[in-house]
Design a protein around this motif. Structure first.
Motif, short mmCIF file in Angstrom:
data_model
loop_
_atom_site.label_atom_id
_atom_site.label_comp_id
_atom_site.label_asym_id
_atom_site.label_seq_id
_atom_site.Cartn_x
_atom_site.Cartn_y
_atom_site.Cartn_z
N LEU A 138 0.82 -1.21 0.00
CA LEU A 138 0.00 0.00 0.00
C LEU A 138 0.85 1.26 0.00
N PHE A 139 2.07 1.19 0.57
CA PHE A 139 3.02 2.31 0.51
C PHE A 139 3.35 2.59 -0.96
N THR A 140 3.48 3.86 -1.30
CA THR A 140 3.68 4.21 -2.72
C THR A 140 5.12 4.04 -3.23
N GLY A 141 6.07 3.86 -2.29
CA GLY A 141 7.48 3.84 -2.68
C GLY A 141 7.85 2.77 -3.70
N GLY A 142 7.54 1.51 -3.40
CA GLY A 142 7.94 0.40 -4.26
C GLY A 142 7.37 0.53 -5.67
N GLY A 144 5.96 3.06 -7.10
CA GLY A 144 6.28 4.34 -7.76
C GLY A 144 7.62 4.27 -8.46
N LEU A 145 8.65 3.81 -7.77
CA LEU A 145 9.98 3.72 -8.38
C LEU A 145 10.00 2.65 -9.46
N HIS A 146 9.25 1.59 -9.23
CA HIS A 146 9.14 0.49 -10.19
C HIS A 146 8.64 1.02 -11.55
N PHE A 209 17.04 8.15 -3.46
CA PHE A 209 16.59 7.98 -2.08
C PHE A 209 15.60 9.07 -1.69
N GLY A 210 14.63 8.71 -0.87
CA GLY A 210 13.65 9.70 -0.43
C GLY A 210 12.67 9.08 0.53
N ALA A 211 11.56 9.79 0.77
CA ALA A 211 10.49 9.39 1.68
C ALA A 211 10.72 9.87 3.10
N GLU A 212 11.86 10.48 3.36
CA GLU A 212 12.15 11.03 4.70
C GLU A 212 13.26 12.07 4.56
N TYR A 231 20.85 10.67 -5.14
CA TYR A 231 19.91 11.73 -5.52
C TYR A 231 18.64 11.64 -4.68
N ASP A 232 18.03 12.82 -4.52
CA ASP A 232 16.87 12.93 -3.64
C ASP A 232 15.57 12.94 -4.46
N ILE A 233 14.58 12.20 -3.98
CA ILE A 233 13.25 12.21 -4.61
C ILE A 233 12.21 12.47 -3.52
N TYR A 234 11.24 13.33 -3.85
CA TYR A 234 10.24 13.73 -2.85
C TYR A 234 8.84 13.41 -3.37
N GLY A 235 7.97 13.18 -2.45
CA GLY A 235 6.57 13.00 -2.82
C GLY A 235 5.76 12.62 -1.61
N LEU A 236 4.45 12.63 -1.77
CA LEU A 236 3.58 12.17 -0.69
C LEU A 236 2.37 11.50 -1.30
N SER A 237 1.84 10.52 -0.58
CA SER A 237 0.75 9.70 -1.13
C SER A 237 -0.40 10.57 -1.63
N GLU A 238 -0.78 11.56 -0.84
CA GLU A 238 -1.97 12.34 -1.18
C GLU A 238 -1.83 13.04 -2.53
N VAL A 239 -0.61 13.45 -2.86
CA VAL A 239 -0.42 14.23 -4.09
C VAL A 239 -0.09 13.31 -5.27
N LEU A 240 0.60 12.21 -5.05
CA LEU A 240 0.94 11.25 -6.11
C LEU A 240 1.64 10.02 -5.55
N GLY A 241 2.61 10.26 -4.63
CA GLY A 241 3.59 9.25 -4.25
C GLY A 241 4.94 9.82 -4.64
N PRO A 242 6.00 9.02 -4.72
CA PRO A 242 7.30 9.57 -5.12
C PRO A 242 7.21 10.18 -6.51
N GLY A 253 18.56 20.94 -5.83
CA GLY A 253 17.13 21.16 -5.62
C GLY A 253 16.33 20.19 -6.48
N MET A 254 15.07 20.00 -6.09
CA MET A 254 14.22 19.02 -6.78
C MET A 254 13.20 19.74 -7.67
N HIS A 255 13.17 19.39 -8.95
CA HIS A 255 12.22 20.00 -9.88
C HIS A 255 10.82 19.49 -9.58
O1 DLL Z 1 7.03 8.90 1.42
C1 DLL Z 1 6.34 8.90 -0.89
C2 DLL Z 1 7.75 8.62 -1.32
C3 DLL Z 1 8.17 7.31 -1.50
C4 DLL Z 1 8.63 9.68 -1.57
C5 DLL Z 1 9.46 7.05 -1.94
C6 DLL Z 1 9.92 9.42 -2.00
C7 DLL Z 1 10.32 8.11 -2.19
P1 DLL Z 1 4.21 9.26 2.38
O2 DLL Z 1 4.45 7.98 3.07
O3 DLL Z 1 2.82 9.73 2.17
O4 DLL Z 1 4.82 9.22 0.93
O5 DLL Z 1 5.04 10.37 3.18
C8 DLL Z 1 5.12 11.68 2.70
O6 DLL Z 1 7.33 12.00 3.66
O7 DLL Z 1 5.09 14.76 3.36
C9 DLL Z 1 7.48 14.35 3.70
O8 DLL Z 1 7.26 14.77 5.04
C10 DLL Z 1 8.28 13.06 3.72
N1 DLL Z 1 9.17 12.99 2.54
C11 DLL Z 1 8.97 12.32 1.39
N2 DLL Z 1 10.04 12.47 0.57
C12 DLL Z 1 10.93 13.25 1.23
C13 DLL Z 1 12.23 13.76 0.92
C14 DLL Z 1 6.13 9.00 0.59
N3 DLL Z 1 12.85 13.49 -0.22
C15 DLL Z 1 5.99 12.53 3.60
N4 DLL Z 1 12.83 14.55 1.84
C16 DLL Z 1 6.18 13.93 3.05
C17 DLL Z 1 12.21 14.85 3.02
C18 DLL Z 1 10.37 13.60 2.48
N5 DLL Z 1 11.01 14.37 3.37
#
Ligand code: DLL
Length: 436
Positions: A138-142, A144-146, A209-212, A231-242, A253-255
């Motif tokens: 259910l977590f978007t990480g796997g 999403g990157l896949h 790497f990302g998710a925290e 490299y850093d990747i950002y995202g959150l489930s509500e908006v899309l995932g990674p 910086g992240m585009h």
């Molecule tokens: O963590 C999605 C994700 C998966 C992002 C894999 C990147 C890689 P959630 O579990 O919904 O989704 O958590 C989202 O994690 O609001 C941030 O607070 C934090 N977060 C995610 N990416 C980063 C990052 C995924 N690159 C919440 N740097 C977000 C810092 C991050 N915080």
């Protein structure tokens, strides 16, 4: 390096703005027609979809919140008939019900493209072997990157997280060239690789790497231990995932993919939109999502936007590393403390003395808050004499006191003594629940 979709990634900003205007109007209309929660908020403000003529009217729109996903659990915010929803993901919070998000076929394709753009920019191609060590499920990480790796035609090893010895053996045997996981897990794998003395058997060249949150210091250490660029990747489930935003080869910086999302930073207290360069709460509006569009979604992540041209040629705005969350704030003895402030102090200490592993422990004893910070020493410093260890503890304590205005007990602990995580690291342990 490479582009997955150069036309959109390098679109001149005036054209990008026109595209956003059209897509925003469409998103507002679809949401108004299909999502009760949004329609009610628009009606309360006396707004109709026609009142939104383009991005310049964005500030008129109501905010949306994580609580909305709980109130309308599980499917109440979806904007398409259920038969068009092809997948759901969910994220579990520490409190309350988990939140559920949905994707149509088109949404899944867009998601893969957002992550794929990053991979292409780092030079990942159909010759690469991508080990996805984010959790699948259910977590978007796997997933999403896949899907991003599939977009660039790479071969995927969908190993998911956990079982570190097996992860490393697989990496070696299958010849993985790209590793995707949380930075804390990458750090842990790096330590294991060092311990086993197998770095020269790895073929890795890139880490995503990302998710925290993670620091530049941690980036350097991971790069060194695994022999990669990280490299850093950002995202959150509500908006899309990674993949909502991604670093490019410039590591500057992240585009944010602005053909799919509009990003704003706001003052979290007043809701006022802040000028570029001023740190504030990130707010996202989706422009193309069908199943689960979001309008002015409050992420609670604190960040700064950079709207200057990037050396990679992409025109899309960048965001710095998120450095704290509005809901991360701890109140200790009446003082507001953010974990990011503690991290900032620890970053000033040399990487030869401490590792990036730390844990904040808060408790309440006899009605008084206790505040301890465990920081792991590096192997080389650990063998130093006790006097230098005490001196470093005093030094960190002093710096923290001047940064936070209250004192913490700093404990330099043995290397590898802080529990490692295979997913997101747990930095704060607060035992005060029920004692206040
Ligand atoms: O963590 C999605 C994700 C998966 C992002 C894999 C990147 C890689 P959630 O579990 O919904 O989704 O958590 C989202 O994690 O609001 C941030 O607070 C934090 N977060 C995610 N990416 C980063 C990052 C995924 N690159 C919440 N740097 C977000 C810092 C991050 N915080």
């Amino acid at each position: 390096m490479g582009f997955l979709n150069r036309e959109y990634e390098c679109m001149p900003r005036e054209e990008l703005k026109k595209l956003q205007d059209e897509r925003l109007k469409d998103t507002v209309r679809r949401s108004y027609e299909n999502v009760e929660c949004f329609r009610k908020r628009m009606d309360e403000k006396g707004l109709k979809p026609e009142d939104i003529r383009g991005v310049e009217d964005l500030h008129l729109l109501p905010f949306s919140y994580k609580q909305d996903l709980r109130d309308y659990y599980p499917y109440g915010l979806f904007a398409v008939p259920m038969k068009d929803v092809k997948r759901v993901h969910a994220s579990s919070g520490t409190t309350g019900k988990r939140i559920v998000v949905g994707y149509t076929e088109e949404d899944l394709d867009m998601w893969g493209e957002c992550v794929g753009r990053m991979m292409a920019s780092l030079g990942v191609t159909d010759e690469d072997i991508v080990q996805v060590s984010f959790g699948y499920g259910l977590f978007t990480g796997g997933f999403g990157l896949h899907s991003g790796a599939e977009k660039v035609g790479a071969m995927v090893i969908p190993i998911s997280s956990g079982n570190t010895a097996n992860q490393i053996q697989t990496m070696i045997d299958f010849g993985a060239t790209v590793l995707c996981c949380t930075p804390s897990y990458a750090m842990y794998m790096g330590e294991e690789v060092e311990r086993l003395g197998v770095k020269d058997q790895l073929k890795l060249r890139i880490g995503i790497f990302g998710a925290e949150p993670w620091s530049e210091n941690m980036r350097r250490q991971i790069e060194e231990k695994l022999g990669i660029r990280a490299y850093d990747i950002y995202g959150l489930s509500e908006v899309l995932g990674p993949g909502v935003s991604c670093e490019c080869e410039a590591q500057a910086g992240m585009h944010v993919w602005e053909d799919h999302f509009i990003v704003e930073t706001i003052n979290p207290e007043t809701g006022e939109v802040l000028p570029e360069g001023e740190p504030g709460e990130l707010v996202f509006t989706s422009l193309t999502k069908q199943a689960f569009p979001v309008i002015r979604y409050r992420t609670r992540d604190i960040c700064t936007l950079i709207n200057k041209p990037c050396s990679c040629g992409r025109t899309h705005i960048r965001m710095g590393k998120p450095n704290g969350r509005t809901d991360d704030m701890l109140i200790i003895r009446g003082v507001n403390v953010f974990p990011s402030q503690i991290e900032e102090v620890l970053l000033r200490v040399s990487g030869d003395q401490i590792t990036p592993n730390y844990q904040i422990v808060v408790d309440r004893v006899n009605n008084v808050d206790t505040f301890d910070i465990n920081v792991e020493m590096s192997e080389s410093f650990f063998s130093d004499d006790i006097k230098s260890i005490e001196k470093l503890e005093r030094n960190i304590t002093e710096q923290l006191r001047s940064m936070l205005g209250i004192s913490a007990k700093v404990h330099l602990v043995n290397p590898k003594s802080i529990v490692r995580s295979e997913g997101k690291a747990k930095r704060v342990i607060d035992h005060r629940a029920g004692k206040i």
